[in-house]
Scaffold this active site. Structure first.
Site, PDB file in Angstrom:
ATOM      1  N   PHE A  79      41.300  25.872  49.018  1.00  0.00           N
ATOM      2  CA  PHE A  79      41.529  27.195  49.597  1.00  0.00           C
ATOM      3  C   PHE A  79      42.801  27.199  50.429  1.00  0.00           C
ATOM      4  O   PHE A  79      42.901  27.862  51.449  1.00  0.00           O
ATOM      5  CB  PHE A  79      40.317  27.598  50.439  1.00  0.00           C
ATOM      6  CG  PHE A  79      39.034  27.611  49.657  1.00  0.00           C
ATOM      7  CD1 PHE A  79      38.724  28.688  48.855  1.00  0.00           C
ATOM      8  CD2 PHE A  79      38.183  26.530  49.683  1.00  0.00           C
ATOM      9  CE1 PHE A  79      37.570  28.696  48.095  1.00  0.00           C
ATOM     10  CE2 PHE A  79      37.015  26.531  48.934  1.00  0.00           C
ATOM     11  CZ  PHE A  79      36.707  27.612  48.140  1.00  0.00           C
ATOM     12  N   GLY A 306      38.431  26.741  39.888  1.00  0.00           N
ATOM     13  CA  GLY A 306      37.040  27.139  39.738  1.00  0.00           C
ATOM     14  C   GLY A 306      36.884  28.635  39.811  1.00  0.00           C
ATOM     15  O   GLY A 306      35.767  29.168  39.768  1.00  0.00           O
ATOM     16  N   THR A 307      38.010  29.336  39.888  1.00  0.00           N
ATOM     17  CA  THR A 307      37.988  30.795  40.022  1.00  0.00           C
ATOM     18  C   THR A 307      37.933  31.517  38.687  1.00  0.00           C
ATOM     19  O   THR A 307      37.758  32.726  38.648  1.00  0.00           O
ATOM     20  CB  THR A 307      39.225  31.262  40.793  1.00  0.00           C
ATOM     21  OG1 THR A 307      40.400  30.759  40.148  1.00  0.00           O
ATOM     22  CG2 THR A 307      39.206  30.745  42.223  1.00  0.00           C
ATOM     23  N   ASN A 439      37.839  40.299  34.634  1.00  0.00           N
ATOM     24  CA  ASN A 439      36.555  39.640  34.348  1.00  0.00           C
ATOM     25  C   ASN A 439      35.604  40.017  35.482  1.00  0.00           C
ATOM     26  O   ASN A 439      35.653  39.438  36.567  1.00  0.00           O
ATOM     27  CB  ASN A 439      36.752  38.127  34.272  1.00  0.00           C
ATOM     28  CG  ASN A 439      35.481  37.384  33.895  1.00  0.00           C
ATOM     29  OD1 ASN A 439      34.371  37.886  34.056  1.00  0.00           O
ATOM     30  ND2 ASN A 439      35.632  36.168  33.399  1.00  0.00           N
ATOM     31  N   LYS A 441      32.436  39.612  36.058  1.00  0.00           N
ATOM     32  CA  LYS A 441      31.505  38.594  36.544  1.00  0.00           C
ATOM     33  C   LYS A 441      32.209  37.604  37.468  1.00  0.00           C
ATOM     34  O   LYS A 441      31.728  37.298  38.566  1.00  0.00           O
ATOM     35  CB  LYS A 441      30.874  37.860  35.362  1.00  0.00           C
ATOM     36  CG  LYS A 441      29.807  36.850  35.748  1.00  0.00           C
ATOM     37  CD  LYS A 441      29.153  36.233  34.515  1.00  0.00           C
ATOM     38  CE  LYS A 441      28.037  35.264  34.895  1.00  0.00           C
ATOM     39  NZ  LYS A 441      27.385  34.682  33.690  1.00  0.00           N
ATOM     40  N   GLN A 446      33.991  35.770  42.972  1.00  0.00           N
ATOM     41  CA  GLN A 446      35.025  35.496  43.968  1.00  0.00           C
ATOM     42  C   GLN A 446      34.741  36.221  45.289  1.00  0.00           C
ATOM     43  O   GLN A 446      34.896  35.648  46.374  1.00  0.00           O
ATOM     44  CB  GLN A 446      36.387  35.921  43.447  1.00  0.00           C
ATOM     45  CG  GLN A 446      37.041  34.895  42.553  1.00  0.00           C
ATOM     46  CD  GLN A 446      37.396  33.638  43.331  1.00  0.00           C
ATOM     47  OE1 GLN A 446      38.334  33.615  44.114  1.00  0.00           O
ATOM     48  NE2 GLN A 446      36.633  32.589  43.131  1.00  0.00           N
ATOM     49  N   GLY A 510      45.322  40.563  43.038  1.00  0.00           N
ATOM     50  CA  GLY A 510      44.454  39.400  43.237  1.00  0.00           C
ATOM     51  C   GLY A 510      43.267  39.722  44.117  1.00  0.00           C
ATOM     52  O   GLY A 510      43.278  40.695  44.870  1.00  0.00           O
ATOM     53  N   GLY A 512      41.064  36.745  45.343  1.00  0.00           N
ATOM     54  CA  GLY A 512      40.459  35.505  45.801  1.00  0.00           C
ATOM     55  C   GLY A 512      40.249  35.418  47.299  1.00  0.00           C
ATOM     56  O   GLY A 512      39.433  34.630  47.766  1.00  0.00           O
ATOM     57  N   GLU A 513      40.994  36.224  48.072  1.00  0.00           N
ATOM     58  CA  GLU A 513      40.940  36.082  49.527  1.00  0.00           C
ATOM     59  C   GLU A 513      40.373  37.288  50.268  1.00  0.00           C
ATOM     60  O   GLU A 513      39.851  37.145  51.373  1.00  0.00           O
ATOM     61  CB  GLU A 513      42.346  35.759  50.051  1.00  0.00           C
ATOM     62  CG  GLU A 513      42.748  34.341  49.668  1.00  0.00           C
ATOM     63  CD  GLU A 513      44.231  34.066  49.794  1.00  0.00           C
ATOM     64  OE1 GLU A 513      44.633  33.463  50.800  1.00  0.00           O
ATOM     65  OE2 GLU A 513      44.984  34.450  48.883  1.00  0.00           O
TER      66      GLU A 513
END
Length: 547
Positions: A79, A306-307, A439, A441, A446, A510, A512-513
């Site tokens: 991360f 793994g994202t 995606n 799912k 995430q 994005g 992810g955060e």
């Protein structure tokens, strides 16, 4: 550090603190360095930035970058701590060169607490001045974080302030203290995570002081532009996040009175907070190869933490080429491949997906066909081995016209057993506006991962240092507390809004955060609703609840 505001109906002035947090990925830092002679190096190491790592080793060992190969097909969690090589990696490569044998180094859990980065503790003094109707007239945000004598890294907490809420008067200040500790580094939503803890806690305090619903207060003060750059936001649907989240959670049934809800002898509280993270992207390149058997190979030096990067790339290519996903082979994580960009700053998908799509279009142009099926038939007839094309994409002039930001809202319920100071999160709803979702799912996963990490931030994560040695007193995954399955309720995730086509051709931002931002504040605000206690220092541990 506070503004002198004389015409405000309410002035909220408070200090909010966060603790030092350490990276605790399942996969520890590890490296194998293998020299072929003195001028050619192969490195097997988890890296969020393949080409960045290649350049680092190239510069430090004074060899051409093409003589350095980085291989990292999978990353077992990262991360921010695996964005760049750390000192153990450089030492390993140096020793391997000296002995002319492959060398492997695995960093112990204890070493990871001190030597591979952490999120700095912060102290933030926030002032919100508002009129009686709730309209903000001033925001002052004064933040302090710490760094190391070895290198400088600031936790940029004030970055969120100009983008969240409209105010004609803004004052921002960031101060950095030097402590004898390891170097801090990037950690999921650096700056935004602690910054939103302070901002969204203060907004909740303002809502209570004005007797205005917290959702209504945020809607009333929404800004349509970045107040620092003056640019309008593109594809902003923050209001939808708030309104849909409130409806899904049943927010209208909330009694605006502390200690008003109980269940099974425990106090119940409802809280909410906003979420945000900037829309970022960078240069990337992708090669596509069409084969006579109908398969397609996608090659790029990206990586998967793994994202779901492998799946995202395959899905994007399948749509562009008009073939099924099972006919797509994705190869990533090797510096021999075209530069796939950085898995950080929520940039990977936003940077890579448009490039994959473009490369697929280019290979069809090379084949002079409209579909991949036609191209494969042409290959079979001609006897050629493959059609190939490489494409690149990069940010253009859009950043001069628009401000790009993603938005969200969290709603949560907590239960508090005051006798033993036990705090549990019992219900959670998150609504996110992140542009086009490729995606669904993986995207929801995430957001859930960010929420779980944020609950850890809120309830338990803290790294303390020995005052005599400056060394962390936590040393493994047992002594550093973070959430387990039993700590987490079902997390309901919904996406709203439209593709952000001003940002890139696919409208992808994005995600992810953004999921972690605002989480701690939502929990803290729910704790106040449950108990009437306003806790301003993370984590919200039992001793603070019982004080």
């Amino acid at each position: 550090r506070y503004l002198a505001i004389t015409d405000a109906a309410v002035n909220i002035r408070a200090a909010y603190k966060t603790s030092t947090e350490i990276h605790a990925p399942m996969e520890p830092h590890a490296i194998i360095a293998h020299w072929q002679g003195l001028d050619s190096l192969t490195v097997y190491e988890a890296s969020q930035f393949v080409m960045g790592s290649q350049r680092t080793y190239s510069q430090l060992f004074s060899i051409p970058s093409e003589k350095v190969r980085i291989i990292t097909p999978y990353i077992g969690g990262a991360f921010g701590c695996k964005a760049f090589p750390w000192s153990h990696s450089i030492l390993c490569a140096a020793a391997a060169r000296q002995i002319q044998r492959p060398l492997k180094v695995v960093v112990s859990r204890r070493q990871m607490t001190a030597n591979t980065g952490h999120r700095s503790e912060t102290e933030q003094n926030l002032q919100l001045a508002a009129k009686a109707d709730g309209k903000l007239i001033a925001i002052s945000h004064y933040a302090k974080s710490s760094t190391s004598p070895v290198d400088v890294f600031a936790e940029p907490c004030t970055g969120i302030t100009p983008v969240m809420y409209a105010a004609p008067n803004l004052k921002l200040n960031q101060e950095l203290g030097v402590l004898n500790v390891g170097v801090p580094t990037f950690m999921r939503a650096p700056g935004e995570t602690p910054g939103m803890w302070a901002m969204e806690s203060a907004m909740d305090e303002l809502a209570w002081a004005l007797n205005i619903d917290p959702v209504e207060l945020r809607l009333k003060n929404e800004t349509e532009k970045n107040q620092k750059t003056g640019l309008p936001f593109s594809a902003k649907h923050f209001a939808d996040c708030l309104q849909i989240g409130a409806e899904k959670f049943g927010w209208k049934d909330r009694v605006m009175k502390p200690r008003s809800l109980t269940r099974d002898g425990k106090l119940i509280g409802w809280g909410m907070a906003a979420a945000t993270f900037p829309g970022l992207r960078r240069n990337s390149s992708v090669k596509v190869r069409l084969l006579p058997n109908g398969n397609a190979h996608i090659l790029t030096a990206a990586n998967d933490m793994g994202t779901g990067a492998y799946t995202m790339i395959a899905m994007t290519a399948a749509e562009a080429l008009g073939i099924s996903v099972d006919k797509i082979k994705v190869e990533i994580g090797d510096s021999l491949l075209p530069d796939g960009g950085l898995a950080g700053g929520s940039m990977m998908t936003a940077s890579l997906a448009p490039t994959v799509f473009k490369a697929c279009q280019e290979v069809l142009k090379v084949a002079k066909c409209n579909t991949a099926t036609e191209a494969c038939q042409s290959l079979q007839q001609s006897g050629q081995a493959a059609f190939e094309a490489t494409a690149s994409s990069a940010p253009g002039e859009e950043g001069k016209k628009w401000a790009f930001q993603s938005w969200g809202a969290h709603f949560c319920e907590v239960s508090v057993d005051e006798e033993i100071g036990r705090l549990r999160v019992t219900r959670w709803v998150s609504v996110m506006n992140v542009g086009q979702v490729i995606n669904a799912k993986a995207a929801a996963s995430q957001i859930r991962g960010g929420v779980i990490m944020g609950i850890g931030d809120a309830l338990m994560e803290a790294c303390h240092f020995d005052p005599h040695t400056g060394y962390p007193v936590v040393y493994d995954l047992a002594t550093y507390h973070y959430p387990a399955h039993a700590d987490i309720p079902r997390i309901d995730v919904t996406f709203v809004g439209k593709p952000d086509l001003n940002f890139n051709p696919l409208g992808v931002r994005g995600l992810g955060e953004i999921g972690i931002t605002g989480v701690a504040a939502a929990v803290g605000n729910a704790v106040y609703h449950a108990t009437g206690k306003r806790l301003r220092s993370l984590p919200l541990t039992p001793d603070k609840l019982m004080a």
